[in-house]
Design an enzyme around this catalytic site. Structure first.
Site, PDB file in Angstrom:
ATOM      1  N   TYR A  36       0.834  -1.199   0.000  1.00 17.38           N
ATOM      2  CA  TYR A  36       0.000   0.000   0.000  1.00 17.38           C
ATOM      3  C   TYR A  36       0.875   1.258   0.000  1.00 17.38           C
ATOM      4  CZ  TYR A  36      -3.303   3.524   1.714  1.00 17.38           C
ATOM      5  OH  TYR A  36      -4.067   4.650   1.855  1.00 17.38           O
ATOM      6  N   GLU A 113     -31.051   0.872  15.008  1.00 18.92           N
ATOM      7  CA  GLU A 113     -29.621   1.207  14.917  1.00 18.92           C
ATOM      8  C   GLU A 113     -29.064   1.537  16.284  1.00 18.92           C
ATOM      9  OE1 GLU A 113     -29.464   4.539  12.280  1.00 18.92           O
ATOM     10  OE2 GLU A 113     -30.014   3.340  10.534  1.00 18.92           O
ATOM     11  N   LYS A 115     -27.170   3.902  18.798  1.00 20.36           N
ATOM     12  CA  LYS A 115     -27.025   5.352  18.868  1.00 20.36           C
ATOM     13  C   LYS A 115     -25.615   5.665  19.367  1.00 20.36           C
ATOM     14  CE  LYS A 115     -29.313   9.564  20.398  1.00 20.36           C
ATOM     15  NZ  LYS A 115     -28.137  10.241  20.884  1.00 20.36           N
ATOM     16  N   ASP A 117     -22.394   7.483  20.545  1.00 20.18           N
ATOM     17  CA  ASP A 117     -22.239   8.676  21.361  1.00 20.18           C
ATOM     18  C   ASP A 117     -21.022   9.456  20.886  1.00 20.18           C
ATOM     19  OD1 ASP A 117     -22.738  10.501  23.262  1.00 20.18           O
ATOM     20  OD2 ASP A 117     -22.038   9.302  24.950  1.00 20.18           O
ATOM     21  N   ARG A 136     -23.112  19.841  13.509  1.00 13.73           N
ATOM     22  CA  ARG A 136     -24.547  20.075  13.565  1.00 13.73           C
ATOM     23  C   ARG A 136     -24.853  21.524  13.950  1.00 13.73           C
ATOM     24  NH1 ARG A 136     -28.497  19.840  17.482  1.00 13.73           N
ATOM     25  NH2 ARG A 136     -30.550  19.623  16.541  1.00 13.73           N
ATOM     26  N   GLU A 173     -21.967   9.852  12.512  1.00 13.35           N
ATOM     27  CA  GLU A 173     -21.453  10.200  13.831  1.00 13.35           C
ATOM     28  C   GLU A 173     -19.951   9.980  13.858  1.00 13.35           C
ATOM     29  OE1 GLU A 173     -23.922  11.272  15.612  1.00 13.35           O
ATOM     30  OE2 GLU A 173     -23.363  11.222  17.735  1.00 13.35           O
ATOM     31  N   TYR A 225     -25.177   7.017   8.983  1.00 11.95           N
ATOM     32  CA  TYR A 225     -26.464   6.381   9.267  1.00 11.95           C
ATOM     33  C   TYR A 225     -27.664   7.055   8.607  1.00 11.95           C
ATOM     34  CZ  TYR A 225     -25.904   9.953  12.903  1.00 11.95           C
ATOM     35  OH  TYR A 225     -25.650  11.118  13.569  1.00 11.95           O
ATOM     36  N   LYS A 289     -36.182   3.658  13.625  1.00  8.84           N
ATOM     37  CA  LYS A 289     -36.591   4.478  12.485  1.00  8.84           C
ATOM     38  C   LYS A 289     -37.625   3.722  11.642  1.00  8.84           C
ATOM     39  CE  LYS A 289     -32.015   6.592  12.126  1.00  8.84           C
ATOM     40  NZ  LYS A 289     -30.723   6.685  11.410  1.00  8.84           N
ATOM     41  N   LYS A 313     -32.969   5.827  25.156  1.00  9.67           N
ATOM     42  CA  LYS A 313     -31.723   6.024  25.900  1.00  9.67           C
ATOM     43  C   LYS A 313     -31.612   5.012  27.037  1.00  9.67           C
ATOM     44  CE  LYS A 313     -29.968  10.188  24.475  1.00  9.67           C
ATOM     45  NZ  LYS A 313     -29.862  11.397  25.230  1.00  9.67           N
ATOM     46  N   CYS A 407       1.265  23.624  47.211  1.00  7.57           N
ATOM     47  CA  CYS A 407       1.312  22.186  46.988  1.00  7.57           C
ATOM     48  C   CYS A 407       1.178  21.456  48.330  1.00  7.57           C
ATOM     49  CB  CYS A 407       2.630  21.821  46.313  1.00  7.57           C
ATOM     50  SG  CYS A 407       2.945  20.061  46.275  1.00  7.57           S
ATOM     51  N   CYS A 410       4.818  19.641  49.149  1.00 13.95           N
ATOM     52  CA  CYS A 410       6.080  20.331  49.435  1.00 13.95           C
ATOM     53  C   CYS A 410       5.889  21.783  49.865  1.00 13.95           C
ATOM     54  CB  CYS A 410       7.008  20.274  48.233  1.00 13.95           C
ATOM     55  SG  CYS A 410       6.499  21.377  46.898  1.00 13.95           S
ATOM     56  N   CYS A 425       1.948  22.497  41.054  1.00 15.75           N
ATOM     57  CA  CYS A 425       3.062  22.803  41.935  1.00 15.75           C
ATOM     58  C   CYS A 425       4.241  23.178  41.042  1.00 15.75           C
ATOM     59  CB  CYS A 425       3.400  21.568  42.763  1.00 15.75           C
ATOM     60  SG  CYS A 425       4.974  21.695  43.597  1.00 15.75           S
ATOM     61  N   CYS A 430       9.689  18.720  43.922  1.00 18.66           N
ATOM     62  CA  CYS A 430       8.640  18.255  44.818  1.00 18.66           C
ATOM     63  C   CYS A 430       8.694  16.725  44.899  1.00 18.66           C
ATOM     64  CB  CYS A 430       7.292  18.712  44.274  1.00 18.66           C
ATOM     65  SG  CYS A 430       5.897  18.035  45.169  1.00 18.66           S
TER      66      CYS A 430
HETATM   67  S1  IVH Z   1     -30.561   9.707  12.918  1.00 18.18           S
HETATM   68  C1  IVH Z   1     -33.259  12.836  11.124  1.00 18.18           C
HETATM   69  N1  IVH Z   1     -29.152   7.663  13.729  1.00 18.18           N
HETATM   70  O1  IVH Z   1     -28.013  11.320  17.842  1.00 18.18           O
HETATM   71  C2  IVH Z   1     -32.192  11.847  11.472  1.00 18.18           C
HETATM   72  N2  IVH Z   1     -28.761   9.757  14.776  1.00 18.18           N
HETATM   73  O2  IVH Z   1     -30.436  13.577  18.687  1.00 18.18           O
HETATM   74  C3  IVH Z   1     -31.487  12.186  12.731  1.00 18.18           C
HETATM   75  N3  IVH Z   1     -26.983   9.692  16.476  1.00 18.18           N
HETATM   76  O3  IVH Z   1     -27.979  14.338  16.095  1.00 18.18           O
HETATM   77  C4  IVH Z   1     -30.333  11.404  13.095  1.00 18.18           C
HETATM   78  N4  IVH Z   1     -26.492   7.565  16.266  1.00 18.18           N
HETATM   79  O4  IVH Z   1     -25.806  12.955  16.140  1.00 18.18           O
HETATM   80  C5  IVH Z   1     -29.405   8.971  13.881  1.00 18.18           C
HETATM   81  N5  IVH Z   1     -27.969   5.748  14.294  1.00 18.18           N
HETATM   82  C6  IVH Z   1     -28.210   7.054  14.458  1.00 18.18           C
HETATM   83  C7  IVH Z   1     -27.492   7.845  15.406  1.00 18.18           C
HETATM   84  C8  IVH Z   1     -27.807   9.191  15.533  1.00 18.18           C
HETATM   85  C9  IVH Z   1     -26.207   8.691  16.892  1.00 18.18           C
HETATM   86  C10 IVH Z   1     -26.915  11.091  17.009  1.00 18.18           C
HETATM   87  C11 IVH Z   1     -26.963  12.157  15.968  1.00 18.18           C
HETATM   88  C12 IVH Z   1     -28.170  12.979  16.244  1.00 18.18           C
HETATM   89  C13 IVH Z   1     -28.488  12.618  17.665  1.00 18.18           C
HETATM   90  C14 IVH Z   1     -29.984  12.600  17.902  1.00 18.18           C
END
Ligand code: IVH
Length: 670
Positions: A36, A113, A115, A117, A136, A173, A225, A289, A313, A407, A410, A425, A430
């Site tokens: 590569y 899906e 979510k 973080d 965003r 994300e 996503y 969704k 959540k 400190c 010391c 410090c 120290c």
């Molecule tokens: S869908 C209209 N899918 O969570 C579609 N969001 O408050 C909106 N997030 O702002 C987003 N994983 O930053 C979607 N599988 C996922 C996600 C995801 C994380 C975040 C995203 C969004 C916030 C939702």
């Protein structure tokens, strides 16, 4: 037929893109790293020879400076709505009821899906080429962070030939994998840098870095996503969108699932609640969704959230307990950290009896007092955090906590540097810092003293035989034998290693001093720019800041370290002991000694960093703006206002060709 450079370049790019995808997106490399690297090397060489053929979507263009000093505010093509949240099965059933009612059917297919973080971003492509990546922001306007996002290898700079997608907006994300986050934090601690609190903060802090080169070194990744805009492309379901995004070269989650009805959806949620800690990234819930895009449209959105999706959540594991006292710890770089000593509690499988309160601002913000009952949470990971004070439990006996100005170990001043939340410090001797500092001095990267390990050092410090780094060079055989009954041979070896270390040179000495923010690279730059320790000690903050790659934070830290009388004395004692404090120089190579350079405009044959590196290696210095003391301005294409200023000042101006000649010939042109 002989292949033209243009054809070869196109072919190489295509091949590299393919292998990037195999490696970064699919985790299935088909060729070795070496093979590569050879492809990339060939492409780079061709692009160097034919710079007019460089395009922004070339795999070589992932790391490029931002073209403005600030992130530009940009309007989103489509508003980035956030998701409505639920915290229990009941609320999710109610969501399903609303969906059914809105669609007039009980038969709804969902896509489930994870979510992630991290940090939501929007990616715009035109004619398959990445044009813009934005945060965003407030959902309407975000910040243009294209240069930073381009450094993430799993974001395609160009969509594949297989996909029907071309002019699109995709959302995803950006996050930092857990293992990489942990490794990075360990590294930061070693360098005396502030560790990040969690992977999310680390990712958020990183994408807003002003230097894409720094971003490129941080382990960011992305899951895409959502396909938010795809004019002219017929897609019927979200599931199809995800499949097409994958075909286009995006990294999509493998854990996405299609389910029908709410019971299956809840099954998915429960499954991941117990499995989520096995993932190498943090998730804070699940997104459900509606799969059918027509149905999505029918359901529509409120001003804030789509009605066709919902975030479930997971509850964080939280419990209340009592703060018995607040202790202050002192780390290697002298950082004072307040730690809450708790009435022990069981929290997801382990006993928690202490939690870092980070710094005094944090204590003030949360108004944490000794004797308070607090809510403690294990944030995704292992590190317990104080979430908030349960103020209802206050009975007037709680005491406010004041960070000590000295400190606790010391008694030296504990100063708060500008722009820093921590107190430190200032005394390098120290005892709390001493053991770790000594260890760092002897470590492989710094002075490389074999045999001088933590065990031996600990004993030497406890016995009072070593009170400062300089004392290492006064150690004799008797002391070594008396503390650790070392065999004659290993004593001799250790003493020899100490003696040999005197010749390591300036860069390693600077690094070994363990000045906050001054790691290997900064130490090398300082050594190359100044050549001797004396000169560094004479430099003031503004002079240091002028050096390319030395920012205000590093400059301030150096000055504050070198101002301290005890540190100056220690350096003097090291010198007297025979520790060499000059940079390794080779005769004739430092032909730019003392010369100041400014670079402007786009260079063709090499990057600015390569140019700067060359100048520094040969004793010169690169600064960012023209002043009376600037010796040379090197101009690339479209040089701008710096050229006018240089002309006014009478600064010598070199074009790229003359600069290249200078590099090749090793002397300043007449
Ligand atoms: S869908 C209209 N899918 O969570 C579609 N969001 O408050 C909106 N997030 O702002 C987003 N994983 O930053 C979607 N599988 C996922 C996600 C995801 C994380 C975040 C995203 C969004 C916030 C939702």
């Amino acid at each position: 037929m002989v292949e033209s450079a243009e054809e070869r370049i196109a072919k190489l790019r295509k091949e590299i893109r393919y292998h990037d995808r195999k490696y970064y997106v699919e985790d299935h490399p088909e060729i070795s790293d070496h093979e590569y690297d050879m492809l990339v090397k060939e492409l780079k060489e061709l692009e160097e020879r034919y710079p007019h053929l460089i395009t922004p979507d070339s795999p070589t263009q992932r790391v490029a400076p931002m073209d403005t000093e600030q992130f530009q505010a940009v309007e989103h093509k489509i508003p980035m709505l956030s998701l409505d949240n639920t915290y229990n099965h009941e609320e999710l059933r109610e969501f399903h009821q609303r969906v059914c009612k809105g669609l007039g059917t009980e038969d709804v297919e969902y896509v489930m899906e994870l979510k992630m973080d991290g940090l939501g971003v929007a990616l715009l492509y035109e004619n398959k080429v990445l044009q813009r990546g934005a945060t965003r922001g407030d959902g309407i306007k975000g910040e243009d962070i294209t240069a930073n996002l381009k450094t993430i290898h799993s974001i395609p700079l160009k969509l594949t030939d297989e996909t029907v997608l071309s002019n699109i907006e995709a959302r995803g994300e950006v996050y930092m994998p857990r293992d990489e986050f942990n490794a990075m934090n360990e590294e930061r601690l070693k360098e005396g840098e502030e560790p990040f609190a969690n992977p999310r903060n680390a990712a958020a802090g990183t994408v807003r870095q002003k230097d894409p080169k720094v971003v490129a070194q941080r382990p960011l990744d992305i899951f895409v996503y959502h396909l938010s805009h795809h004019p002219g492309v017929e897609l019927k379901t979200h599931w199809e969108c995800i499949k097409e995004l994958k075909r286009a070269g995006f990294r999509v989650s493998e854990n996405t699932a299609k389910v029908s009805g709410i019971e299956e959806a809840l099954g998915y949620i429960d499954h991941w609640e117990s499995k989520k800690n096995e993932l190498n990234y943090e998730i804070d819930g699940i997104v459900i969704k509606v799969n059918d895009l027509e149905q999505q449209e029918k359901l529509g959105a409120t001003s804030k959230h789509p009605r066709w999706a919902m975030a479930y959540k997971y509850p964080a594991v939280r419990k209340t307990t009592l703060i018995k006292k607040i202790e202050v710890q002192v780390g290697r770089t002298g950082k004072l950290t307040p730690v809450a000593i708790l009435e022990p509690i069981q929290l997801s499988g382990s006993t928690v009896s202490r939690a870092s309160l980070h710094n005094e601002d944090e204590i003030q913000r949360k108004d944490v007092r000794v004797g308070d009952t607090v809510l403690v949470e294990k944030a995704g990971e292992i590190i317990p955090q104080v979430v908030k004070v349960v103020t209802e439990k206050r009975d007037g006996t709680q005491k406010k906590f004041e960070m000590p100005r000295e400190c606790p170990v010391c008694g030296s001043k504990a100063a708060r540097l500008e722009e820093e939340v921590a107190r430190r410090c200032v005394n390098a001797q120290c005892p709390a810092q001493l053991k770790e500092r000594l260890e760092y001095w002897g470590s492989r990267d710094a002075m490389d003293i074999e045999g001088l390990g933590p065990k031996l050092l600990g004993k030497l410090v406890d016995k009072g035989a070593v009170k400062s780094i300089a004392d290492i060079y006064r150690l004799g055989k008797i002391q070594l034998v008396s503390v650790e009954r070392m065999a004659d041979k290993s004593t001799r070896n250790t003493l020899k290693a100490i003696e040999d270390s005197k010749e390591q040179g300036l860069a390693r000495v600077i690094q070994g001093l363990g000045i906050k923010h001054v790691g290997k690279r900064a130490a090398q730059i300082l050594a190359e720019n100044y050549g001797t320790m004396e000169r560094i000690m004479e430099a003031d903050k503004s002079e240091l800041e002028e050096i390319h790659e030395i920012g205000p934070k590093i400059a301030e830290s150096i000055v504050s370290f070198l101002e301290d009388e005890r540190n100056r004395k220690m350096i003097e004692r090291l010198r007297q002991a025979g520790v060499k404090m000059e940079a390794e120089m080779q005769e004739g190579e430092r032909f730019l000694e003392g010369k100041k350079f400014v670079l402007t405009g786009a260079l063709e044959g090499f990057t600015r960093d390569q140019a700067a590196e060359f100048i520094e290696k040969h004793g010169g210095r690169v600064t960012s703006s023209i002043s009376g003391s600037t010796d040379f301005l090197i101009i690339g294409e479209n040089p701008g206002s710096k050229l006018d200023k240089a002309k006014k000042q009478g600064t010598r101006i070199l074009d790229e060709e003359s600069f290249q000649r200078m590099m090749a010939e090793g002397h300043i042109p007449e």
